[in-house]
Design a protein around this motif. Structure first.
Motif, PDB file in Angstrom:
ATOM      1  N   VAL A 136      60.003  -2.217  -2.857  1.00  0.00           N
ATOM      2  CA  VAL A 136      59.001  -1.246  -3.320  1.00  0.00           C
ATOM      3  C   VAL A 136      59.208  -0.987  -4.811  1.00  0.00           C
ATOM      4  CG1 VAL A 136      58.089   1.079  -3.039  1.00  0.00           C
ATOM      5  CG2 VAL A 136      58.827  -0.228  -1.028  1.00  0.00           C
ATOM      6  N   LYS A 191      57.142   0.491  -7.068  1.00  0.00           N
ATOM      7  CA  LYS A 191      56.364   1.563  -7.709  1.00  0.00           C
ATOM      8  C   LYS A 191      57.185   2.256  -8.793  1.00  0.00           C
ATOM      9  CE  LYS A 191      57.677   5.071  -4.325  1.00  0.00           C
ATOM     10  NZ  LYS A 191      57.440   5.441  -2.935  1.00  0.00           N
ATOM     11  N   ASN A 199      52.430   1.709  -4.525  1.00  0.00           N
ATOM     12  CA  ASN A 199      51.812   2.912  -3.961  1.00  0.00           C
ATOM     13  C   ASN A 199      50.561   3.397  -4.654  1.00  0.00           C
ATOM     14  OD1 ASN A 199      54.574   3.113  -2.920  1.00  0.00           O
ATOM     15  ND2 ASN A 199      53.826   5.068  -2.134  1.00  0.00           N
ATOM     16  N   ILE A 251      51.086   0.253  -0.104  1.00  0.00           N
ATOM     17  CA  ILE A 251      51.692   1.120   0.914  1.00  0.00           C
ATOM     18  C   ILE A 251      51.409   2.597   0.675  1.00  0.00           C
ATOM     19  CG2 ILE A 251      53.536  -0.566   1.373  1.00  0.00           C
ATOM     20  CD1 ILE A 251      55.444   1.149  -0.259  1.00  0.00           C
ATOM     21  N   MET A 311      52.935   1.414  10.842  1.00  0.00           N
ATOM     22  CA  MET A 311      53.804   1.866   9.757  1.00  0.00           C
ATOM     23  C   MET A 311      54.023   3.363   9.891  1.00  0.00           C
ATOM     24  SD  MET A 311      53.721   3.647   6.644  1.00  0.00           S
ATOM     25  CE  MET A 311      53.036   3.409   5.026  1.00  0.00           C
ATOM     26  N   ILE A 354      56.296   6.844   7.906  1.00  0.00           N
ATOM     27  CA  ILE A 354      57.197   7.408   6.892  1.00  0.00           C
ATOM     28  C   ILE A 354      57.800   8.675   7.498  1.00  0.00           C
ATOM     29  CG2 ILE A 354      57.428   8.203   4.507  1.00  0.00           C
ATOM     30  CD1 ILE A 354      54.650   6.996   3.933  1.00  0.00           C
ATOM     31  N   MET A 404      63.410   3.031   5.045  1.00  0.00           N
ATOM     32  CA  MET A 404      63.422   3.111   3.590  1.00  0.00           C
ATOM     33  C   MET A 404      64.903   3.142   3.171  1.00  0.00           C
ATOM     34  SD  MET A 404      59.983   5.410   3.133  1.00  0.00           S
ATOM     35  CE  MET A 404      60.754   6.803   2.386  1.00  0.00           C
ATOM     36  N   ILE A 426      61.963  -0.964   0.819  1.00  0.00           N
ATOM     37  CA  ILE A 426      63.107  -0.436   0.075  1.00  0.00           C
ATOM     38  C   ILE A 426      62.829  -0.382  -1.424  1.00  0.00           C
ATOM     39  CG2 ILE A 426      65.580  -0.681  -0.328  1.00  0.00           C
ATOM     40  CD1 ILE A 426      64.727  -0.275   2.651  1.00  0.00           C
ATOM     41  N   GLY A 427      62.888   0.833  -1.980  1.00  0.00           N
ATOM     42  CA  GLY A 427      62.676   1.006  -3.416  1.00  0.00           C
ATOM     43  C   GLY A 427      63.966   1.350  -4.137  1.00  0.00           C
ATOM     44  N   THR A 428      64.408   2.609  -3.964  1.00  0.00           N
ATOM     45  CA  THR A 428      65.556   3.132  -4.704  1.00  0.00           C
ATOM     46  C   THR A 428      66.797   2.239  -4.630  1.00  0.00           C
ATOM     47  OG1 THR A 428      64.708   5.317  -4.110  1.00  0.00           O
ATOM     48  CG2 THR A 428      66.925   5.227  -5.023  1.00  0.00           C
ATOM     49  N   ARG A 470      63.698   6.763  -9.139  1.00  0.00           N
ATOM     50  CA  ARG A 470      62.404   6.733  -9.837  1.00  0.00           C
ATOM     51  C   ARG A 470      62.274   7.901 -10.808  1.00  0.00           C
ATOM     52  NH1 ARG A 470      61.261   4.670  -4.780  1.00  0.00           N
ATOM     53  NH2 ARG A 470      61.047   6.727  -3.866  1.00  0.00           N
TER      54      ARG A 470
HETATM   55  C1  LIG Z   1      58.408   4.922  -2.147  1.00  0.00           C
HETATM   56  C2  LIG Z   1      58.195   4.407  -0.773  1.00  0.00           C
HETATM   57  C3  LIG Z   1      59.172   3.643  -0.122  1.00  0.00           C
HETATM   58  C4  LIG Z   1      60.530   3.340  -0.714  1.00  0.00           C
HETATM   59  O1  LIG Z   1      61.337   4.470  -0.633  1.00  0.00           O
HETATM   60  P1  LIG Z   1      62.876   4.450  -1.096  1.00  0.00           P
HETATM   61  O2  LIG Z   1      63.434   5.666  -0.486  1.00  0.00           O
HETATM   62  O3  LIG Z   1      62.862   4.487  -2.586  1.00  0.00           O
HETATM   63  O4  LIG Z   1      63.486   3.208  -0.566  1.00  0.00           O
HETATM   64  C5  LIG Z   1      58.858   3.131   1.137  1.00  0.00           C
HETATM   65  N1  LIG Z   1      57.675   3.379   1.728  1.00  0.00           N
HETATM   66  C6  LIG Z   1      56.732   4.118   1.134  1.00  0.00           C
HETATM   67  C7  LIG Z   1      55.441   4.347   1.837  1.00  0.00           C
HETATM   68  C8  LIG Z   1      56.962   4.668  -0.113  1.00  0.00           C
HETATM   69  O5  LIG Z   1      56.024   5.417  -0.681  1.00  0.00           O
END
Ligand SMILES: *Cc1c(COP(=O)(O)O)cnc(C)c1O
Length: 234
Positions: free
Chosen positions: A36, A38, A59, A83, A165, A167, A205, A222-224, A230
Motif C-alpha cells: 500500500v 498511499k 487510496n 482500496i 475485503m 478493515i 494490515m 501492507i503499507g507502514t 505516513r
Molecule cells: C492504509 C491502508 C492499508 C495499509 O495500512 P498499514 O497499517 O499502513 O499497513 C491497508 N488497507 C487499507 C484499506 C488502507 O487504507
C-alpha cells in the motif's frame, strides 16, 4: 540485490507472511502481498518494484492516477489496486486506470464501474467491502446484506467479483484481532456455499498480518511495515 530500506522492509514483511502461513499450516504462496503505497512517492514504488514487488494499492483517486502515470513504463508489469473510499463522481477514472477495486460497498458504485470499464480492458476485479466491526466504521456493507449485494455485483458484465475485503478496528491481542477476520471468512464461506466463485479474502494490515493469515487471508494489504509511517501534513 538492492538494499534500499524499502527492499529490507519488504523482506521482513515476506518473512512475517511466511511465518504466519507456517503457523496456520498454509502455503506462503497462498497469501498475496499488496504493497500500500498511499502518500509515498513513485520512487518508493519503483524501489519496491526493483525488489520484486508487483501489486500496489492506493487510496486516493487523484494520487493514484498521478502515480500510475508517473510509472507508465512499468504499467504492464504492475497490478494496481484501488482500496480507498470511492464516490460516484470518481468511478470513471478508477474504471479506466486500475486492475482491482477492493472497496465496493454499494450497487450504484459497482454498476458505474462496470459501465465505465473501457472496451478492450479485462473485466475489473472487485471485492465487496464488508463492515465487520459494527457501527464505528461507516464504510462497508452490513454482513447480513453482503449476500444479496454480492449476487447483484456478480451479475454485472464488466466486473469480476473476486471476494471480500474488510478493515477491522484496531485490536490488542491476537485473539481480539482474529475475531473480525474470522467473521469475514465466515461470510465468504456463506457466499461460496450459495454458488458464488470467490477466491480472494483481502484482509490484514501492518498491525494484524498474523491474525488475518491465521483466519484465511489470501491478500494482505501492507503499507507502514514496507514504506514507513505516513505523513499527511502535505
Ligand atoms: C492504509 C491502508 C492499508 C495499509 O495500512 P498499514 O497499517 O499502513 O499497513 C491497508 N488497507 C487499507 C484499506 C488502507 O487504507
Amino acid at each position: 540485490m538492492s538494499s534500499s530500506p524499502v527492499a529490507r522492509h519488504l523482506d521482513e514483511v515476506r518473512q512475517r507472511i511466511a511465518k504466519a502461513a507456517a503457523d496456520a499450516s498454509r502455503d506462503a504462496s497462498s497469501v498475496a502481498l499488496l504493497a500500500v503505497s498511499k502518500t509515498f512517492p513513485a520512487e518508493d514504488v519503483r524501489a519496491a518494484f526493483d525488489a520484486g514487488q508487483r501489486a500496489f494499492g492506493e487510496n486516493y483517486v487523484q494520487e493514484a492516477v498521478a502515480k500510475i502515470a508517473e510509472l507508465a513504463d512499468l504499467r504492464s508489469e504492475i497490478e494496481w489496486h484501488f482500496i480507498g473510499p470511492l464516490q460516484s463522481n470518481k468511478t470513471k477514472v478508477v474504471a479506466e486506470n486500475v486492475d482491482w477495486v477492493h472497496s465496493v460497498d454499494r450497487l450504484k458504485i459497482a454498476q458505474r464501474l462496470s459501465e465505465q470499464r473501457p472496451d478492450g480492458m479485462a473485466p475489473l476485479n472487485v471485492c465487496l467491502q464488508v463492515n465487520v466491526s459494527g457501527e464505528e466504521s461507516k464504510s462497508g456493507v452490513a454482513p447480513d446484506e453482503a449476500l444479496a449485494l454480492a449476487r447483484q455485483i456478480a451479475a454485472l458484465p464488466f466486473l469480476r467479483l473476486r471476494g471480500l475485503m474488510a478493515i477491522p478496528e484496531p485490536a490488542g491481542t491476537l485473539d481480539e484481532q482474529r475475531a473480525p477476520h474470522r467473521r469475514l471468512r465466515e461470510i465468504m464461506d456463506t457466499l461460496r456455499a450459495d454458488g458464488l466463485e470467490l477466491d480472494t479474502l483481502s484482509m490484514g494490515m501492518s498491525a494484524d498480518i498474523e491474525a488475518a493469515i491465521l483466519e484465511g487471508a489470501t491478500m494482505v494489504r501492507i503499507g507502514t511495515a514496507i514504506f514507513g509511517a505516513r505523513d499527511y501534513s502535505n
